[in-house]
Design a protein around this motif. Structure first.
Motif, PDB file in Angstrom:
ATOM      1  N   GLU A 292     -38.676  20.372  49.086  1.00  0.00           N
ATOM      2  CA  GLU A 292     -37.482  19.438  49.124  1.00  0.00           C
ATOM      3  C   GLU A 292     -36.584  20.330  48.539  1.00  0.00           C
ATOM      4  O   GLU A 292     -36.814  21.552  47.740  1.00  0.00           O
ATOM      5  CB  GLU A 292     -37.555  18.364  48.599  1.00  0.00           C
ATOM      6  CG  GLU A 292     -38.613  17.349  49.066  1.00  0.00           C
ATOM      7  CD  GLU A 292     -38.731  16.078  48.184  1.00  0.00           C
ATOM      8  OE1 GLU A 292     -37.486  15.536  48.095  1.00  0.00           O
ATOM      9  OE2 GLU A 292     -39.742  15.409  48.154  1.00  0.00           O
ATOM     10  N   LEU A 293     -35.113  20.201  48.712  1.00  0.00           N
ATOM     11  CA  LEU A 293     -33.953  20.920  47.842  1.00  0.00           C
ATOM     12  C   LEU A 293     -33.626  19.869  46.910  1.00  0.00           C
ATOM     13  O   LEU A 293     -33.147  20.664  45.626  1.00  0.00           O
ATOM     14  CB  LEU A 293     -32.797  20.889  48.916  1.00  0.00           C
ATOM     15  CG  LEU A 293     -33.125  21.640  50.115  1.00  0.00           C
ATOM     16  CD1 LEU A 293     -31.633  21.749  50.815  1.00  0.00           C
ATOM     17  CD2 LEU A 293     -33.585  23.097  49.853  1.00  0.00           C
ATOM     18  N   PHE A 294     -33.660  18.591  46.819  1.00  0.00           N
ATOM     19  CA  PHE A 294     -33.272  17.823  45.640  1.00  0.00           C
ATOM     20  C   PHE A 294     -34.000  16.405  45.639  1.00  0.00           C
ATOM     21  O   PHE A 294     -34.345  15.889  46.686  1.00  0.00           O
ATOM     22  CB  PHE A 294     -31.626  17.469  45.962  1.00  0.00           C
ATOM     23  CG  PHE A 294     -31.101  16.791  44.813  1.00  0.00           C
ATOM     24  CD1 PHE A 294     -30.536  17.682  43.590  1.00  0.00           C
ATOM     25  CD2 PHE A 294     -30.785  15.642  44.758  1.00  0.00           C
ATOM     26  CE1 PHE A 294     -29.782  17.255  42.725  1.00  0.00           C
ATOM     27  CE2 PHE A 294     -30.081  14.988  43.652  1.00  0.00           C
ATOM     28  CZ  PHE A 294     -29.818  15.756  42.747  1.00  0.00           C
ATOM     29  N   ASN A 295     -34.573  16.119  44.683  1.00  0.00           N
ATOM     30  CA  ASN A 295     -35.139  14.800  44.480  1.00  0.00           C
ATOM     31  C   ASN A 295     -35.163  14.160  42.931  1.00  0.00           C
ATOM     32  O   ASN A 295     -35.206  15.030  42.164  1.00  0.00           O
ATOM     33  CB  ASN A 295     -36.501  15.018  44.942  1.00  0.00           C
ATOM     34  CG  ASN A 295     -37.222  13.708  45.131  1.00  0.00           C
ATOM     35  OD1 ASN A 295     -36.641  12.569  45.042  1.00  0.00           O
ATOM     36  ND2 ASN A 295     -38.557  13.803  45.571  1.00  0.00           N
TER      37      ASN A 295
ATOM     38  N   ALA B 224     -33.787  12.619  58.080  1.00  0.00           N
ATOM     39  CA  ALA B 224     -32.416  12.552  57.735  1.00  0.00           C
ATOM     40  C   ALA B 224     -32.334  12.339  56.121  1.00  0.00           C
ATOM     41  O   ALA B 224     -31.548  12.815  55.607  1.00  0.00           O
ATOM     42  CB  ALA B 224     -31.798  11.369  58.502  1.00  0.00           C
ATOM     43  N   ASP B 225     -33.231  11.551  55.560  1.00  0.00           N
ATOM     44  CA  ASP B 225     -33.101  11.392  53.991  1.00  0.00           C
ATOM     45  C   ASP B 225     -33.276  12.764  53.260  1.00  0.00           C
ATOM     46  O   ASP B 225     -32.657  12.978  52.462  1.00  0.00           O
ATOM     47  CB  ASP B 225     -34.128  10.462  53.510  1.00  0.00           C
ATOM     48  CG  ASP B 225     -33.663   9.039  53.953  1.00  0.00           C
ATOM     49  OD1 ASP B 225     -32.692   8.878  54.160  1.00  0.00           O
ATOM     50  OD2 ASP B 225     -34.757   8.207  54.023  1.00  0.00           O
ATOM     51  N   LEU B 226     -34.051  13.630  53.688  1.00  0.00           N
ATOM     52  CA  LEU B 226     -34.121  14.964  53.357  1.00  0.00           C
ATOM     53  C   LEU B 226     -32.956  15.648  53.454  1.00  0.00           C
ATOM     54  O   LEU B 226     -32.398  16.267  52.489  1.00  0.00           O
ATOM     55  CB  LEU B 226     -35.265  15.699  53.777  1.00  0.00           C
ATOM     56  CG  LEU B 226     -36.981  15.373  53.235  1.00  0.00           C
ATOM     57  CD1 LEU B 226     -37.977  16.250  54.228  1.00  0.00           C
ATOM     58  CD2 LEU B 226     -37.084  15.771  51.783  1.00  0.00           C
ATOM     59  N   ALA B 227     -32.505  15.713  54.335  1.00  0.00           N
ATOM     60  CA  ALA B 227     -31.342  16.524  54.948  1.00  0.00           C
ATOM     61  C   ALA B 227     -30.010  16.074  54.051  1.00  0.00           C
ATOM     62  O   ALA B 227     -29.193  16.802  53.609  1.00  0.00           O
ATOM     63  CB  ALA B 227     -30.882  16.404  56.270  1.00  0.00           C
ATOM     64  N   LYS B 228     -29.857  14.586  53.648  1.00  0.00           N
ATOM     65  CA  LYS B 228     -28.733  14.100  52.960  1.00  0.00           C
ATOM     66  C   LYS B 228     -28.991  14.246  51.463  1.00  0.00           C
ATOM     67  O   LYS B 228     -28.000  14.228  51.093  1.00  0.00           O
ATOM     68  CB  LYS B 228     -28.782  12.593  53.312  1.00  0.00           C
ATOM     69  CG  LYS B 228     -28.291  12.478  54.826  1.00  0.00           C
ATOM     70  CD  LYS B 228     -28.568  10.885  55.057  1.00  0.00           C
ATOM     71  CE  LYS B 228     -27.673   9.930  54.465  1.00  0.00           C
ATOM     72  NZ  LYS B 228     -27.527   8.499  54.838  1.00  0.00           N
TER      73      LYS B 228
END
Length: 458
Positions: free
Chosen positions: A244-247, A408-412
Motif C-alpha cells: 500500500e502507499l498509505f494506511n 478504489a479505497d487503496l487508490a484514494k
C-alpha cells in the motif's frame, strides 16, 4: 521481417520526439475560445438535453474558462463544446496544457486566489479541499433549476466512479470525468517472434521483456521520472505485490510487499527498458510503444484509443490488451483512477461552471465522447456500439476486467490525502534512486517513507 529491419523501421529518436513535443507544447499553452462557429456541428442533438427539466439558459451571456491537461478527456470533449454554447448561451475558453505543466501551474494559480479557470481537471483532491480551492457541490445537485435527477441518472455512472469523489463527510467537490484502470499493453508481433505468450505473472513479464530487448527496441517502457504524477503504473505493481502507499495515517510504501513491487518495477526498466527511461513521462512511454520502439507498456486504459488508431499508431494491428499480472498467489491489483473536474471556489461563474460539468458528464455527451474512444464514467457509454468500435472490444474487456480487479479505497488513500503531492513525490524520488542503482529498492523506500512521514501534518 528480421528484428534488425523491424527495429530500423519503427525507432524514433529522442531528439525528434523532444522537438515535436516542444512544438506541440507551444500550441497547447495558448488558450482557445470555442465559439458557435467551431468545428462541431452546432445545435445537433440538442433534443437529448432540452428534454431535461433544466433551465439551460439561466446563465446565457456568461463566459467561462475550462483548464486542464492535454488528455483523452480534453481531446474528446472539445469538439462538442460549441453544442454546449448553443444549448446554454455560455461561451467557453479552453486552456489545455501538457500534464506536467498543468499540474505544476494549477496549485500555484489557485493558491494565489485566481478566479480562473472556472472549471479545471483535478487529481490532488484532499489538497484542494483542505486548501479551500474546490467548490462544494452537493447544494448545486439539489438545485432543481440546475439538475433534473431523473434525466442525469446517476445510477448509470460506474460504481467506482460514482463513489470516487465522495469525501468522508459525504460532500462532493468534483465530477468524475473518466474511469481508468491500469492495463498491460503488448506488441503481439514481438512476442510471437520469441514464441512468447501473454505474461500472466510478473516473473513471466520480466522474462518476456528481457527476451525481446535489443539495441533498438526496449522490452518494456513505462513512465518513471521523479515526479508524483509519474507514479501511476508503479502503484499497480505495489498493490499487486500486496503493498500500500498509505494506511492508518502513515506512509507505508516501505513495507516488504511494497518494496517487492518496487524491486520488480525497477528491475524491469533497468534490465529491459530504454535508455533514459528515468526521464520518461507517459508521453514518451506511449510514443515508444506506438512507434514500435518498445514491446510492452503498462499504464491507464485510456491509452487504448491511440494505440488502436492506425492513423496514430504504427502497431495498431499488432497491439494486444491484457489484465495486470499477478505476484505469487496474490490477486492482480491494478491501479485505478478517475480524473475529476472541479469548480473553482473563487469563480464568479459557479452556476455556469456547474452547468458545463453537468453537460459534459451527462449520458448524451458521454455517448458522443465515447464514440471518440473516451472511457467515460457511464455504463451506457461503455455498452454503446460507438465506444466498442472506437476503443476496441478486446481493449474494453481488458479495461473492465482491470477496473473490477482494482481497489478504489487503496487508490484514494494516498491520492485524497491533503499532502498527496508530497507523498507521491517522495515515492517517485525514491524509485528514481532505486532505478539508477544509487540505492537498493529497500534502502530507497525506507528513506522515502521516512522523509514523507516526517512531513505529514498531525
Amino acid at each position: 521481417m528480421t528484428d534488425q529491419n523491424n527495429d530500423r523501421r519503427f525507432v524514433l529518436t529522442r531528439r525528434a520526439f523532444t522537438r515535436s513535443a516542444m512544438l506541440a507544447g507551444v500550441a497547447l499553452a495558448a488558450p482557445a475560445i470555442i465559439g458557435r462557429s467551431a468545428f462541431a456541428q452546432s445545435g445537433e442533438g440538442l433534443d437529448a438535453y432540452t428534454s431535461a427539466n433544466v433551465d439551460w439558459k439561466r446563465e446565457a451571456g456568461k463566459k467561462i474558462m475550462v483548464g486542464g491537461a492535454t488528455h483523452p478527456w480534453s481531446n474528446a470533449v472539445t469538439p462538442f463544446i460549441p453544442q454546449f454554447t448553443e444549448l446554454t448561451g455560455i461561451e467557453v475558453e479552453t486552456d489545455f496544457r501538457s500534464e506536467t505543466e498543468f499540474l505544476t501551474a494549477l496549485p500555484i494559480k489557485l493558491a494565489s486566489g485566481s478566479r480562473t479557470p472556472d472549471v479545471f481537471m483535478y487529481l490532488a483532491y484532499g489538497q484542494g479541499i483542505t486548501a479551500g480551492w474546490l467548490e462544494p457541490l452537493n447544494s448545486y445537485y439539489e438545485n432543481k433549476d440546475l439538475v433534473d435527477p431523473a434525466w442525469y441518472d446517476e445510477a448509470d455512472v460506474l460504481k467506482p466512479a460514482r463513489e470516487y469523489p465522495l469525501w468522508h463527510d459525504g460532500e462532493r467537490y468534483a465530477f468524475p470525468i473518466t474511469a481508468e484502470a491500469q492495463t498491460l499493453y503488448l506488441n503481439k508481433a514481438y512476442l510471437n517472434e520469441k514464441d512468447l505468450d501473454t505474461p500472466k505473472t510478473f516473473d513471466e513479464l520480466l522474462a518476456a521483456a528481457r527476451a525481446i530487448k535489443t539495441d533498438n527496441v526496449s522490452g518494456i517502457a513505462m513512465r518513471a521520472k521523479a515526479a508524483g504524477n509519474a507514479t501511476f503504473p508503479l502503484t499497480g505493481f505495489i498493490y499487486s505485490y500486496g503493498g500500500e502507499l498509505f494506511n492508518d495515517g502513515r506512509v507505508v510504501y516501505d513495507s516488504p510487499e511494497a518494496i517487492a513491487g518496487v524491486e520488480m518495477f525497477t528491475t524491469l526498466l533497468r534490465e529491459a527498458g530504454p535508455i533514459g527511461v528515468s526521464n520518461y513521462d507517459w508521453y514518451e512511454a506511449l510514443n515508444d510503444f506506438m512507434q514500435g520502439a518498445s514491446a510492452i507498456t503498462s499504464d491507464t486504459s485510456n491509452f487504448a484509443t491511440d494505440i488502436s488508431n492506425p492513423a496514430k499508431s504504427k502497431v495498431a494491428a499488432d497491439a494486444a490488451f491484457a489484465i495486470m499480472p499477478t505476484a505469487g498467489d496474490k490477486p492482480s491489483r491494478p491501479n485505478m483512477s478517475c480524473w475529476q473536474a472541479a469548480v473553482n471556489s473563487k469563480s464568479n461563474n459557479k452556476d455556469a461552471a456547474f452547468l458545463f460539468l453537468l453537460w459534459a458528464t451527462s449520458k448524451a455527451t458521454s455517448l458522443q465522447t465515447a464514440a471518440r474512444g473516451l472511457a467515460t464514467t457511464r455504463v451506457s457509454a461503455w455498452e454503446s456500439d460507438g465506444f466498442k468500435k472506437a476503443f476496441g472490444d478486446q481493449a474494453a474487456q481488458a479495461a473492465l476486467a482491470n477496473l473490477q480487479n482494482a481497489d478504489a479505497d487503496l487508490a484514494k488513500r494516498a491520492r485524497f490525502h491533503p499532502q498527496s503531492p508530497q507523498i507521491l513525490n517522495e515515492l517517485a524520488v525514491g524509485v528514481s534512486l532505486a532505478l539508477s542503482g544509487a540505492e537498493t529498492a529497500e534502502s530507497a523506500m525506507k528513506k522515502a517513507a521516512a522523509k514523507a512521514n516526517s512531513q505529514l501534518r498531525t
